[in-house]
Design an enzyme around this catalytic site. Structure first.
Site, short mmCIF file in Angstrom:
data_model
loop_
_atom_site.label_atom_id
_atom_site.label_comp_id
_atom_site.label_asym_id
_atom_site.label_seq_id
_atom_site.Cartn_x
_atom_site.Cartn_y
_atom_site.Cartn_z
N SER A 37 0.85 -1.20 0.00
CA SER A 37 0.00 0.00 0.00
C SER A 37 0.88 1.25 0.00
O SER A 37 1.64 1.48 0.95
CB SER A 37 -0.89 0.02 1.24
OG SER A 37 -1.43 1.32 1.40
N MET A 85 -9.20 7.90 -0.17
CA MET A 85 -10.05 8.27 0.99
C MET A 85 -10.60 9.67 0.78
O MET A 85 -9.87 10.57 0.35
CB MET A 85 -9.21 8.25 2.27
CG MET A 85 -8.50 6.94 2.52
SD MET A 85 -7.53 7.04 4.03
CE MET A 85 -6.75 5.43 4.05
N HIS A 114 -8.38 0.88 -4.02
CA HIS A 114 -9.28 0.64 -2.88
C HIS A 114 -10.02 1.93 -2.57
O HIS A 114 -9.43 2.86 -2.00
CB HIS A 114 -8.41 0.16 -1.69
CG HIS A 114 -9.18 -0.07 -0.44
ND1 HIS A 114 -8.56 -0.25 0.79
CD2 HIS A 114 -10.52 -0.16 -0.18
CE1 HIS A 114 -9.48 -0.43 1.72
NE2 HIS A 114 -10.67 -0.38 1.15
N MET A 158 -12.30 4.15 -0.60
CA MET A 158 -12.97 4.37 0.70
C MET A 158 -13.69 5.71 0.57
O MET A 158 -13.29 6.71 1.18
CB MET A 158 -11.93 4.36 1.82
CG MET A 158 -11.41 2.97 2.13
SD MET A 158 -9.87 2.96 3.05
CE MET A 158 -8.70 3.09 1.70
N MET A 218 -11.46 -6.15 5.57
CA MET A 218 -10.61 -5.18 6.30
C MET A 218 -10.26 -5.76 7.67
O MET A 218 -11.14 -6.19 8.42
CB MET A 218 -11.35 -3.85 6.47
CG MET A 218 -11.54 -3.05 5.20
SD MET A 218 -10.00 -2.65 4.33
CE MET A 218 -9.11 -1.68 5.54
#
Ligand code: DX5
Ligand code: ZN
Length: 239
Positions: free
Chosen positions: A16, A45, A74, A76, A145
């Site tokens: 990541s 995010m 990913h 979010m 998660m």
């Protein structure tokens, strides 16, 4: 705990970049590739679904231009369907969204598939697997998660192990080709436990980028190969 190893996929490492040094991101990603990583995990995010604001479309585009590794985006973010096109254009290979953030998960999955990409669906630690079960037959990846989404460097939530084992059983029952990804707090002290669940895509931020990304990537990918080898040996002993 019994080992649940299938062998549908090789176990892969997805570092990541949230934990990378952004001043030399391209070099850092190249270092993970030399160490055996096959994915780049990019955490998006929005400050709403999670408290932090992190990376967006331009970063995915820049990363796409500097590496041939697969890009695991990913999301979010609330209402993820708004951004599927933009992240597809930017070069994502897989887009994962959160079940909790989508009013109509089927529509998000279709939007990802319409762009020819692999679709992932993710659940937060408090969301039971029963809620994601109806979507397993429609996706290519389930992300469980193992921390509350929003920040890198958190401690692995121990209950995630049992949840991953159940997730693997659910996948095996419904659609065995679905990848099982785990994200959050995976590193030296948790990796063996996580591998034992049957997860086959391991996200690691701090554990890889916190310290010598090439060396750490090599360490973990070699561990994956040893684990697969011992699981194969165990299987043939049982036959
Ligand atoms: C958390 C992110 C993770 C995070 C992982 O919301 O989804 O990808 O960066 O970082 P570590 O491995 O440091 O827990
Ligand atoms: Zn992530």
């Amino acid at each position: 705990m019994p080992r649940r190893i299938r062998g549908f996929f090789m176990i892969e490492l997805a570092p990541s970049i949230l934990a990378a040094n952004f001043a030399c991101l391209g070099d850092q990603i190249a270092a993970t590739e030399r160490g055996g990583a096959t994915w780049v995990h990019i955490d998006v995010m929005d400050g709403l679904f999670v408290p932090s604001i992190s990376l967006g479309v331009p970063v995915v585009k820049s990363v796409r231009a500097c590496t041939g590794l697969k890009l695991d985006v990913h999301l979010m973010i609330v209402d993820p369907i708004r951004y599927i096109g933009a992240f597809a254009d930017a070069g994502a290979d897989n887009i994962t969204f959160h079940l909790e953030a989508a009013d109509d998960p089927d529509a998000v999955i279709s939007a990802i598939h319409e762009r020819g990409l692999s679709a992932g669906i993710s659940v937060k630690p408090g969301t039971p697997l029963s809620e994601v079960r109806p979507y397993i037959s429609k996706v290519e990846l389930l992300l469980v998660m193992s921390v509350e989404p929003g920040f890198g460097g958190q401690k692995y939530i121990p209950e995630s192990t049992a949840k991953l084992v159940l997730a693997r059983a659910m996948i095996d029952e419904i659609k065995p080709s679905v990848r099982l990804e785990v994200d959050g707090g995976v590193g030296n002290s948790t990796v063996t436990e996580v591998l034992g669940t049957g997860a086959d895509l391991l996200v690691m931020g701090t554990a890889v980028y916190g310290h010598h990304p090439e060396v750490r990537s090599r360490h973990f990918t070699e561990l994956f190969r040893k684990f697969e080898f011992s699981a194969d040996a165990e299987r043939s002993d049982q036959q």
